[in-house]
Design an enzyme around this catalytic site. Structure first.
Site, PDB file in Angstrom:
ATOM      1  N   HIS A  55      76.719  41.066  61.102  1.00  0.00           N
ATOM      2  CA  HIS A  55      75.518  40.847  61.933  1.00  0.00           C
ATOM      3  C   HIS A  55      75.811  39.971  63.150  1.00  0.00           C
ATOM      4  CE1 HIS A  55      72.722  42.793  59.119  1.00  0.00           C
ATOM      5  NE2 HIS A  55      73.460  42.267  58.166  1.00  0.00           N
ATOM      6  N   ASN A 128      66.625  43.932  56.264  1.00  0.00           N
ATOM      7  CA  ASN A 128      67.224  44.987  57.080  1.00  0.00           C
ATOM      8  C   ASN A 128      66.149  45.994  57.476  1.00  0.00           C
ATOM      9  OD1 ASN A 128      69.998  44.279  57.215  1.00  0.00           O
ATOM     10  ND2 ASN A 128      70.312  45.013  55.133  1.00  0.00           N
ATOM     11  N   TYR A 338      74.424  32.594  52.710  1.00  0.00           N
ATOM     12  CA  TYR A 338      73.896  32.472  54.075  1.00  0.00           C
ATOM     13  C   TYR A 338      73.901  31.013  54.539  1.00  0.00           C
ATOM     14  CZ  TYR A 338      72.857  37.343  54.675  1.00  0.00           C
ATOM     15  OH  TYR A 338      72.997  38.697  54.850  1.00  0.00           O
TER      16      TYR A 338
END
Ligand code: NDP
Length: 490
Positions: A55, A128, A338
């Site tokens: 990403h 997403n 993350y």
């Protein structure tokens, strides 16, 4: 001219000359005392931070979430507390595989990340434009991503690696079908749906849990490019999504999404033919209908792309009271990875950066480290550990979630055992009309260019199991003989 601001060093000292470096004589070497020259060069060397391994290429904007329907019976989260309530938020969209400078018009999944600045801290939904993903066990995630990135020797992307991995991982077929369908190459992110993808939970004021899925339906309509159209676009501009999103917001044409949830009672777990915590499965709308929640509008471009979009840090670990996790294994791994990626990319205190900083009060006992630029969190400086006798911040037991009644023996359970990986990709294929099916199979055959025949054949076996027409269509287009597969496809 007289009211222009004075140029300074970063320490605020006025700069007398920003055109000529200091040299010993007109042609002589430069002097070390030319601090402004050194500072400019040193800053330039530090203008980049590690790009996201996935990403990396992204686009984003600020906006508003407005509640249009009361779901407070499911969640006590204050963001949902009354119809009409508005919450500021920021969105970042992205492709997955391409690097920071990659072209926008590529066939790839689009990241759909949202950060809501609620009065109870930040709620991040990091999803997403697809309701499912390629793998269901996070153990496979780094392997999968390696197949999407560059080959270590050729430094080129490798269709062989992609199809080798996908054909050896039948759970990927659902997402592969979406990726190769029309929706795999959207014109821009204003024209995609968003999905929380994982199963989350909601907790009501009386401490009841339900399982939920989040859906964001584009109000701009779906628009996509064929491969040929995208190739032409990339020839003209590599920044088509940035131009589209930034341009629309600049001229006041604010993109919107309708927000829905699906709700599954806690006691339904074990009663559906699929595991509701499996990221490769959707919950059919017929079983769990969409319930309206609100509307999302993007209405403000960032002033500084790097500060506000490149440094925007979304993490599924950021939840608020009334919204919780689920046993989805992929979600569990992302809760760790993350935040860890942001600590590495941005630094320990990345949550204190203006774009990431909660708009509510922040009180914690984390201490120092690079870029500690926020105040002590306590009114009394003696309260720098916990527990303490100096009136420092304390825990709030009222926010405890109800216990989760899921247990079992610790083992490495085979996530492919007894799992039907074919029904839902087949359902998707069957809901497409014949033109859409044709383009899906064309795209798939094109993406298989140069891939060894035995790998293509292994993938076609999965397609046949999803729907015979799907398998035969790709076999014809790739010219692969599958006459010996009929029995295996049963
Ligand atoms: P429904 O007929 O109720 O809904 C079909 C869904 O498919 C809609 O959400 C539609 O999105 C979406 N869709 C249509 N074309 C594509 C495409 N090319 N790629 C991705 N999504 C697409 O179906 P069910 O709920 O019974 O599910 C049937 C199949 O639909 C599933 O197996 C799954 O593949 C797909 N799907 C289901 C979703 C769900 O949450 N149940 C969500 C997305 C896809 P839209 O409404 O925007 O047109």
């Amino acid at each position: 001219m007289t009211d222009r601001k004075k140029l300074t060093t970063s320490a605020g000292n006025p700069v007398a000359d920003n055109q000529n470096s200091i040299t010993a004589g007109e042609r002589g070497p430069v002097l070390l005392q030319d601090y402004q020259l050194i500072e400019k060069l040193a800053h330039q060397n530090r203008e980049r931070i590690p790009e996201r391994p996935v990403h990396a290429k992204g686009w984003g904007a600020y906006g508003t979430f407005t509640v249009t329907n009361d779901i407070s019976r499911y969640s006590k989260a204050k963001i949902f507390s009354e119809v009409g309530k508005k919450t500021d938020m920021i969105a970042r969209f992205s492709t997955v595989a391409g690097e920071l400078g990659a072209a926008d018009a590529e066939r790839d999944v689009r990241g759909f990340s949202l950060k809501f600045y609620t009065e109870e801290g930040n709620w991040d939904l990091v999803g997403n434009n697809t309701p499912v993903f390629f793998v269901r066990d996070p153990y496979k995630f780094p392997d999968f991503i390696h197949t999407q990135k560059r080959h270590p020797k050729t430094n080129l992307r490798s269709p062989t690696a992609m199809w080798d991995f996908w054909s050896l991982s039948p759970e990927s077929l659902h997402q592969v079908t979406i990726l190769m369908s029309d929706r795999g190459l959207p014109v821009g992110v204003r024209n995609v749906n968003g999905y929380g993808s994982h199963t989350y939970s909601m907790i009501s004021a009386d401490k009841k849990r339900v399982w939920v899925k989040f859906h964001f339906k584009t109000m701009q309509g779906h628009k996509h490019w064929t491969n040929a159209e995208a190739a032409e676009m990339v020839g003209q501009s590599r920044e088509t999504t940035q131009e589209d999103l930034f341009g629309a917001i600049e001229k006041g044409d604010f993109p919107k999404w309708q927000v829905f949830i699906q709700v599954m009672p806690e006691e339904d777990v074990g009663k559906t033919w699929y595991n509701p915590f499996d990221l490769t499965k959707v919950w059919p709308h017929g079983d769990y209908p969409l319930i309206e929640v609100g509307e999302l509008e993007l209405n403000r471009n960032p002033e500084n792309y790097f500060a506000e979009i490149e440094q925007a840090a979304f993490a599924p670990s950021n939840i608020v009271p009334g919204i919780g996790f689920s046993p989805d294994k992929m979600l569990q791994a992302r809760i760790f990875s993350y935040a860890d990626a942001h600590r590495y990319r941005l630094g320990t205190h990345y949550e204190a950066l203006p774009v990431n900083r909660p708009r509510s009060e922040v009180n914690h006992y984390h201490k120092d480290g690079p870029m500690r630029f926020f105040d002590n969190n306590a009114t009394n400086p003696d309260a720098y550990y916990e527990p303490n006798s100096f009136n420092g911040p304390v825990e709030s037991p009222d926010f405890a979630e109800p216990p989760l009644a899921i247990s079992g023996d610790a083992d490495r359970y085979n996530h492919r055992d007894g799992n039907d990986d074919y029904k839902q990709p087949g359902d998707l294929f069957r809901l497409m009309n014949s033109e859409q099916q044709g383009r899906l199979m064309d795209n798939m055959a094109a993406a298989m260019g140069g891939v060894p025949k035995e790998i293509i054949k292994r993938q076609i076996l999965h397609l046949l199991r999803a729907d015979p027409a799907y398998g035969h269509g790709v076999a014809e287009r790739t010219g692969v003989d599958i006459s010996d597969l009929a029995e295996a496809a049963q």
